[in-house]
Design an enzyme around this catalytic site. Structure first.
Site, short mmCIF file in Angstrom:
data_model
loop_
_atom_site.label_atom_id
_atom_site.label_comp_id
_atom_site.label_asym_id
_atom_site.label_seq_id
_atom_site.Cartn_x
_atom_site.Cartn_y
_atom_site.Cartn_z
N LYS A 12 67.52 -91.61 12.26
CA LYS A 12 67.53 -92.95 13.00
C LYS A 12 66.37 -93.37 14.02
O LYS A 12 66.15 -94.50 13.83
CB LYS A 12 69.06 -93.20 13.44
CG LYS A 12 70.17 -93.48 12.80
CD LYS A 12 71.39 -93.63 13.41
CE LYS A 12 72.61 -93.78 12.56
NZ LYS A 12 73.83 -93.43 12.93
N LYS A 14 63.29 -92.00 13.79
CA LYS A 14 62.15 -92.34 13.14
C LYS A 14 62.27 -93.42 12.49
O LYS A 14 61.17 -94.31 12.45
CB LYS A 14 61.95 -91.27 11.99
CG LYS A 14 61.60 -89.83 12.10
CD LYS A 14 61.29 -89.21 11.24
CE LYS A 14 61.25 -87.65 11.15
NZ LYS A 14 60.98 -86.91 10.08
N ASP A 70 56.85 -86.32 7.97
CA ASP A 70 57.44 -84.99 8.22
C ASP A 70 56.52 -84.58 9.61
O ASP A 70 55.30 -84.86 9.74
CB ASP A 70 57.13 -83.81 7.15
CG ASP A 70 57.97 -82.79 7.49
OD1 ASP A 70 59.19 -82.80 7.48
OD2 ASP A 70 57.20 -81.51 8.15
N PHE A 153 64.48 -89.77 21.00
CA PHE A 153 65.15 -88.77 20.03
C PHE A 153 64.55 -87.26 20.20
O PHE A 153 63.73 -87.10 20.27
CB PHE A 153 65.44 -89.10 18.89
CG PHE A 153 64.06 -89.23 17.70
CD1 PHE A 153 63.31 -90.33 17.96
CD2 PHE A 153 63.90 -88.14 16.96
CE1 PHE A 153 62.00 -90.24 17.31
CE2 PHE A 153 62.80 -88.09 16.22
CZ PHE A 153 61.90 -89.27 16.34
N TYR A 155 63.41 -83.73 20.59
CA TYR A 155 62.77 -83.26 21.60
C TYR A 155 62.00 -83.85 22.61
O TYR A 155 61.39 -83.48 23.52
CB TYR A 155 61.68 -81.94 21.20
CG TYR A 155 62.39 -81.01 20.30
CD1 TYR A 155 63.06 -79.94 20.61
CD2 TYR A 155 62.11 -81.45 19.04
CE1 TYR A 155 63.86 -79.05 19.86
CE2 TYR A 155 62.96 -80.26 17.88
CZ TYR A 155 63.54 -79.30 18.61
OH TYR A 155 64.15 -78.37 17.69
#
Ligand code: IMP
Length: 198
Positions: A12, A14, A70, A153, A155
């Site tokens: 969510k 990203k 990624d 979100f 880290y």
């Protein structure tokens, strides 16, 4: 003219960032959550390989162009870990636990450097196998303790980018997107899309 793009992600955080970045181009993002697409196993050893695995699998399955991201956090004192394993590094995908684990691993390391970077590879794949890659990176350091804010979100509460004293989590979406690994990869992707859009 692209009006809609499929984004092979169920993350969510990203999805929200990519939506914000593509909205000014008039492109609507449909995510793996919206379309209930299956998870693609990330068996690659690089961000590029995993990004391509995700976008190519979904592009072929749907017969439509598909983008994927990624990304991950690479910590110098941990020889680049968690890197491509960033999502899996967090026990039960709980990033609060993941951040504790990271701080504990750094405390155990003989290397006392706190240097780290986030990397991101965005891929765009077509059903015929043709693809494009766009890379971004942001350097910074790992905070001594979690610095939570209202945003972010993964880290984010641990990462302080170069030139700042606040974490990604304490920045607005807009501010983070300007300098982040994903923001930088997306800038290149947007330049490419703008050319396609004519
Ligand atoms: P994947 O790309 O789906 O393998 O997941 C990448 C993982 O890296 C995410 O689940 C997060 O834990 C982490 N990550 C990637 N980008 C960011 C970011 O912008 N902020 C915080 N964590 C991130």
């Amino acid at each position: 003219m692209i009006k809609e793009l499929i984004f092979a992600s169920r993350n969510k955080g990203k999805i929200a960032e990519v939506r914000d970045m593509l909205a000014p181009l008039g492109i609507m993002v449909k995510s793996a959550l919206d379309l209930d697409l299956p998870d693609v196993e990330e068996t690659g050893t690089t961000f590029a390989e995993n990004s391509l695995l995700k976008s190519q699998t979904i592009a072929k399955a749907l017969g439509l162009p598909c983008m994927a991201d990624d990304s991950g956090l690479c910590v110098d004192a941990l020889d680049g870990a968690p890197g491509v394993y960033s999502a899996r590094y967090a026990p039960e995908r709980d990033f609060n636990k993941g951040m504790d684990k990271l701080l504990a691993a750094m405390a155990q390391s003989a290397d006392k450097s706190r240097l780290a970077h986030f990397s991101c590879v965005i891929s765009l794949s077509w059903p015929d196998g043709h693809y494009e890659l766009f890379e971004g990176r942001v350097d910074g350091h790992i905070a001594a303790t979690k610095m939570f804010g209202d945003e972010g979100f993964g880290y984010d509460p641990l990462f302080i980018p170069v030139g700042y004293e606040i974490s990604f989590s304490q920045m607005s979406h807009e501010e983070k997107n300007k300098i982040s690994h994903r923001g930088r990869a997306m800038q290149k992707f947007k330049t490419y899309l703008e050319k396609l859009q004519g």
